[in-house]
Motif scaffolding. Structure first.
Motif, PDB file in Angstrom:
ATOM      1  N   ALA A 127       0.831  -1.204   0.000  1.00 22.92           N
ATOM      2  CA  ALA A 127       0.000   0.000   0.000  1.00 22.92           C
ATOM      3  C   ALA A 127       0.868   1.258   0.000  1.00 22.92           C
ATOM      4  CB  ALA A 127      -0.926   0.003   1.209  1.00 22.92           C
ATOM      5  N   GLY A 128       1.921   1.256   0.811  1.00 25.19           N
ATOM      6  CA  GLY A 128       2.806   2.415   0.837  1.00 25.19           C
ATOM      7  C   GLY A 128       3.532   2.623  -0.477  1.00 25.19           C
ATOM      8  N   SER A 129       3.916   1.538  -1.120  1.00 28.79           N
ATOM      9  CA  SER A 129       4.601   1.639  -2.415  1.00 28.79           C
ATOM     10  C   SER A 129       3.694   2.254  -3.477  1.00 28.79           C
ATOM     11  CB  SER A 129       5.064   0.253  -2.877  1.00 28.79           C
ATOM     12  OG  SER A 129       5.966  -0.313  -1.944  1.00 28.79           O
ATOM     13  N   MET A 130       2.393   2.064  -3.343  1.00 31.86           N
ATOM     14  CA  MET A 130       1.441   2.621  -4.311  1.00 31.86           C
ATOM     15  C   MET A 130       1.222   4.116  -4.126  1.00 31.86           C
ATOM     16  SD  MET A 130      -1.301  -0.531  -4.415  1.00 31.86           S
ATOM     17  CE  MET A 130      -2.493   0.359  -5.409  1.00 31.86           C
ATOM     18  N   SER A 131       1.917   4.718  -3.152  1.00 34.26           N
ATOM     19  CA  SER A 131       1.833   6.169  -2.967  1.00 34.26           C
ATOM     20  C   SER A 131       2.737   6.918  -3.934  1.00 34.26           C
ATOM     21  CB  SER A 131       2.224   6.539  -1.531  1.00 34.26           C
ATOM     22  OG  SER A 131       3.615   6.327  -1.337  1.00 34.26           O
ATOM     23  N   PHE A 132       3.607   6.185  -4.672  1.00 36.17           N
ATOM     24  CA  PHE A 132       4.517   6.817  -5.635  1.00 36.17           C
ATOM     25  C   PHE A 132       5.638   7.573  -4.929  1.00 36.17           C
ATOM     26  CE2 PHE A 132       2.629   6.173  -9.800  1.00 36.17           C
ATOM     27  CZ  PHE A 132       3.573   6.665 -10.700  1.00 36.17           C
ATOM     28  N   GLN A 133       5.979   7.202  -3.689  1.00 39.07           N
ATOM     29  CA  GLN A 133       7.001   7.917  -2.936  1.00 39.07           C
ATOM     30  C   GLN A 133       8.333   7.182  -2.897  1.00 39.07           C
ATOM     31  OE1 GLN A 133       5.731   9.411   0.901  1.00 39.07           O
ATOM     32  NE2 GLN A 133       3.728  10.007   0.102  1.00 39.07           N
ATOM     33  N   GLY A 134       8.469   6.151  -3.668  1.00 41.93           N
ATOM     34  CA  GLY A 134       9.716   5.398  -3.700  1.00 41.93           C
ATOM     35  C   GLY A 134       9.527   3.995  -3.175  1.00 41.93           C
ATOM     36  N   ASP A 135      10.514   3.145  -3.450  1.00 42.00           N
ATOM     37  CA  ASP A 135      10.413   1.762  -2.979  1.00 42.00           C
ATOM     38  C   ASP A 135      10.582   1.721  -1.471  1.00 42.00           C
ATOM     39  OD1 ASP A 135      13.358   0.471  -2.260  1.00 42.00           O
ATOM     40  OD2 ASP A 135      13.467   2.201  -3.606  1.00 42.00           O
ATOM     41  N   VAL A 136      10.047   0.700  -0.843  1.00 40.58           N
ATOM     42  CA  VAL A 136       9.964   0.631   0.612  1.00 40.58           C
ATOM     43  C   VAL A 136      11.338   0.671   1.270  1.00 40.58           C
ATOM     44  CG1 VAL A 136       9.783  -1.910   0.526  1.00 40.58           C
ATOM     45  CG2 VAL A 136       9.043  -0.678   2.567  1.00 40.58           C
ATOM     46  N   ILE A 137      12.327  -0.025   0.741  1.00 44.41           N
ATOM     47  CA  ILE A 137      13.643  -0.071   1.387  1.00 44.41           C
ATOM     48  C   ILE A 137      14.338   1.283   1.272  1.00 44.41           C
ATOM     49  CG2 ILE A 137      15.927  -1.144   1.334  1.00 44.41           C
ATOM     50  CD1 ILE A 137      14.601  -3.746   0.498  1.00 44.41           C
ATOM     51  N   GLY A 138      14.269   1.904   0.104  1.00 45.84           N
ATOM     52  CA  GLY A 138      14.872   3.218  -0.063  1.00 45.84           C
ATOM     53  C   GLY A 138      14.203   4.271   0.809  1.00 45.84           C
ATOM     54  N   TRP A 139      12.876   4.197   0.921  1.00 49.83           N
ATOM     55  CA  TRP A 139      12.128   5.155   1.746  1.00 49.83           C
ATOM     56  C   TRP A 139      12.572   5.049   3.196  1.00 49.83           C
ATOM     57  CZ3 TRP A 139       9.217   6.387   5.849  1.00 49.83           C
ATOM     58  CH2 TRP A 139       8.316   7.468   5.774  1.00 49.83           C
ATOM     59  N   VAL A 140      12.618   3.828   3.712  1.00 52.28           N
ATOM     60  CA  VAL A 140      12.985   3.616   5.117  1.00 52.28           C
ATOM     61  C   VAL A 140      14.420   4.064   5.373  1.00 52.28           C
ATOM     62  CG1 VAL A 140      13.425   1.838   6.866  1.00 52.28           C
ATOM     63  CG2 VAL A 140      11.291   1.808   5.538  1.00 52.28           C
ATOM     64  N   ALA A 141      15.333   3.705   4.476  1.00 48.37           N
ATOM     65  CA  ALA A 141      16.735   4.089   4.661  1.00 48.37           C
ATOM     66  C   ALA A 141      16.880   5.608   4.713  1.00 48.37           C
ATOM     67  CB  ALA A 141      17.595   3.509   3.535  1.00 48.37           C
ATOM     68  N   THR A 142      16.218   6.309   3.808  1.00 44.70           N
ATOM     69  CA  THR A 142      16.302   7.766   3.782  1.00 44.70           C
ATOM     70  C   THR A 142      15.738   8.375   5.055  1.00 44.70           C
ATOM     71  OG1 THR A 142      16.147   7.802   1.365  1.00 44.70           O
ATOM     72  CG2 THR A 142      15.608   9.838   2.527  1.00 44.70           C
ATOM     73  N   HIS A 143      14.631   7.835   5.536  1.00 47.82           N
ATOM     74  CA  HIS A 143      14.022   8.418   6.734  1.00 47.82           C
ATOM     75  C   HIS A 143      14.866   8.141   7.978  1.00 47.82           C
ATOM     76  CE1 HIS A 143      10.825  10.439   8.808  1.00 47.82           C
ATOM     77  NE2 HIS A 143      10.845   9.495   9.736  1.00 47.82           N
ATOM     78  N   ARG A 144      15.475   6.977   8.056  1.00 45.26           N
ATOM     79  CA  ARG A 144      16.363   6.723   9.194  1.00 45.26           C
ATOM     80  C   ARG A 144      17.569   7.645   9.161  1.00 45.26           C
ATOM     81  NH1 ARG A 144      16.376   0.061   9.376  1.00 45.26           N
ATOM     82  NH2 ARG A 144      14.249  -0.169  10.193  1.00 45.26           N
ATOM     83  N   ARG A 145      18.057   7.930   7.971  1.00 45.59           N
ATOM     84  CA  ARG A 145      19.167   8.878   7.858  1.00 45.59           C
ATOM     85  C   ARG A 145      18.727  10.271   8.302  1.00 45.59           C
ATOM     86  NH1 ARG A 145      21.567  10.729   2.062  1.00 45.59           N
ATOM     87  NH2 ARG A 145      22.839  12.478   2.791  1.00 45.59           N
TER      88      ARG A 145
END
Length: 344
Positions: A127-145
């Motif tokens: 569901a989150g991937s369908m938001s068009f905000q990037g793939d799940v692993i890249g999104w999480v890595a960026t936010h943790r950074r």
């Protein structure tokens, strides 16, 4: 994250990053005083590679396309080409994909605010991937950074990147909202999301991101055509429940990155230089994510709106999932922990 479905490793990674591991920063970088522009790496800028040009082109299409759709929607509205099914589909898909980001990507996978059973973890990642905000692993890595270096050199989208003077703040606001997406400043998942890389389910969802982007547009088109009975209904559903819905969710999410570090209230103490704020007008549209000050004060907490009257739909969904037995080990706010973090 182990393939069995536990998010405990994610919790540890997210908590450590958000706690401010200053050893991650370059020891040769001058000390940051909280007001100066971030240091710029020396040396000439490397020539753009073909892959980087493709990245920037795709990013531009993702960012600009929905915005153009808003203009087209306004033009079409004058011709009254909007139907009740378009609005209902837009609301439904906005809710599903938005909660996929807030409950799934953010509070679950990034910060380990709860542990989800395997089907729920996968469904939220899809569901989150369908938001068009990037793939799940890249999104999480960026936010943790982002949490590791909040509003300091190393933060991928701080509005303080260009300093605290008016011109720098305006430039930083644009950077934090959307400009950072064009920098192609890659965040290594091996460093910031090794638990997700170790999870075969999430690796599969990550690889499926392009297909899920197609699906998030095909669904409203197909449903609009099927319900309305004509291809015109399919196109208007694609416009409103596809492109316009994506544009709205994009800008709400980006506003948490930008506005929620510049304006609003700060009732809780955060790390030095961390200027995360609470911005109540965005609370419902962001499903509770704009109670951003508490989140930065206590990142693993599954509820962000902890004070009276602070609506937090994401927390309500997590509570429902807990009662259904779909998630457990939820990190609900503790009174003593909240009190300890309140600003004097």
């Amino acid at each position: 994250m182990p393939a069995s479905g536990s998010t405990s490793t994610s919790a540890n990674t997210g908590t450590n990053a958000s706690a401010g591991n200053d050893t991650c920063s370059n020891p040769t970088t001058p000390a940051y005083d909280g007001s100066a522009p971030f240091p710029v790496d020396g040396g000439p800028a490397p020539a753009r590679s073909g892959s980087e040009r493709v990245y920037i082109g795709v990013t531009a299409a993702i960012v600009v396309g929905p915005l153009l759709a808003l203009g087209l929607a306004g033009w079409l509205l004058w011709g009254r080409l909007i139907h009740p099914v378009d609005v209902l589909l837009a609301l439904a898909l906005y809710t599903v994909t938005g909660l996929g980001v807030t409950v799934g990507f953010h509070r679950g996978l990034t910060h380990g605010g709860y542990t989800a059973v395997r089907p729920v973890r996968i469904a939220l990642a899809v569901a989150g991937s369908m938001s068009f905000q990037g793939d799940v692993i890249g999104w999480v890595a960026t936010h943790r950074r982002h949490h590791a270096f909040t509003d300091r050199p190393g933060d991928p989208h701080s509005p303080y990147r260009y300093g605290t003077r008016l011109r720098g703040q305006l430039r930083g606001l644009v950077h934090a909202h959307v400009g950072w997406l064009f920098r192609n400043d890659q965040t290594p998942a091996e460093r910031y999301a090794p638990d997700l890389l170790a999870d075969r389910d999430l690796r599969a969802v990550s690889r499926a991101f392009p297909a899920l982007c197609v699906l998030t547009l095909a669904l409203p088109f197909g449903l609009g055509w099927a319900i309305g009975g004509t291809w015109v209904h399919g196109l208007t559903a694609l416009l409103w429940a596809g492109l316009v819905r994506i544009a709205l969710l994009h800008h709400v999410t980006w506003s948490v990155n930008s506005l929620c570090h510049l304006v609003g209230e700060r009732p809780f103490r955060t790390r030095r230089h961390d200027r995360a704020t609470n911005l109540w007008p965005l609370a419902l549209l962001s499903f509770g994510e704009s109670w951003h000050n508490l989140h930065h004060a206590d990142p693993p907490c599954a509820r962000h709106g902890v004070d009276r009257g602070q609506l937090d739909p994401s927390a309500a969904v997590i509570r429902l999932f807990e009662r259904l037995g779909w998630v457990h080990d939820v990190r609900w706010p503790a009174a003593d922990r909240i009190a300890a973090r309140r600003a004097a």
